[in-house]
Design a protein around this motif. Structure first.
Motif: not given
Length: 124
Positions: A97-102, A59-70, A42-52
Motif C-alpha cells: 500500500v502506498e500513500y501519496q500527497a494530493t 512502514n517507511e512512514l513509521r520508520r521516518v516518523l517513529d509513530i505507533s502503528q495505530n 498530523t503536522m509531522e505526517i503532512i510535513h513529510v509529504f510536503v517535503r517528499e
C-alpha cells in the motif's frame, strides 16, 4: 414591490457572500481542518509529504516518523478523508500500500515554509 436602498444593499451583500462560498471555507469546515491539523502527529505526517510527496509505504512512514502503528493508521485515514492523501493498494504478496500527497496537500508547502521561518525568527 419597489427596491429600497436597504433591499439593494442586502442583495449586494448576499451576492458577495454567495460568490465567496466557493472560495472560502465556512466556520464548520475551518474548525474541522484545524481540529485535524491539531491532532497528534498530523503536522509531522503532512510535513513529510510536503517535503517528499511520495509515494510512501506505511512502514517507511513509521520508520521516518517513529509513530505507533495505530496512530499512524488513524491519521492517514483522516488525511485520506480530507483528500490530502491518496492511497493505492497493489494485489501482491505481501500486500503493498502506498500513500501519496494530493495537490491540495502540496499547496500547503508555502505555509510550512512560513511557519519554519517564523519559528527560526522567534527561536521556537
Amino acid at each position: 414591490m419597489s427596491d429600497t436602498p436597504e433591499d439593494s444593499e442586502a442583495t449586494e451583500t448576499e451576492t458577495l457572500v454567495d460568490a465567496g462560498k466557493d472560495k472560502y471555507l465556512g466556520v464548520q469546515e475551518k474548525r474541522e481542518l484545524f481540529t485535524l491539523l491539531g491532532r497528534a502527529h498530523t503536522m509531522e505526517i503532512i510535513h513529510v509529504f510536503v517535503r517528499e510527496p511520495g509515494p510512501w509505504r506505511f512502514n517507511e512512514l513509521r520508520r521516518v516518523l517513529d509513530i505507533s502503528q495505530n496512530t499512524l493508521s488513524a491519521r492517514l485515514s483522516e488525511l485520506l478523508e480530507a483528500e490530502l492523501l491518496t492511497r493505492q493498494s497493489y494485489d501482491e504478496i505481501p500486500p503493498r500500500v502506498e500513500y501519496q500527497a494530493t495537490r491540495k496537500l502540496i499547496d500547503l508547502k508555502p505555509m510550512f515554509q512560513h511557519l519554519s521561518e517564523w519559528a527560526e525568527q522567534y527561536d521556537h
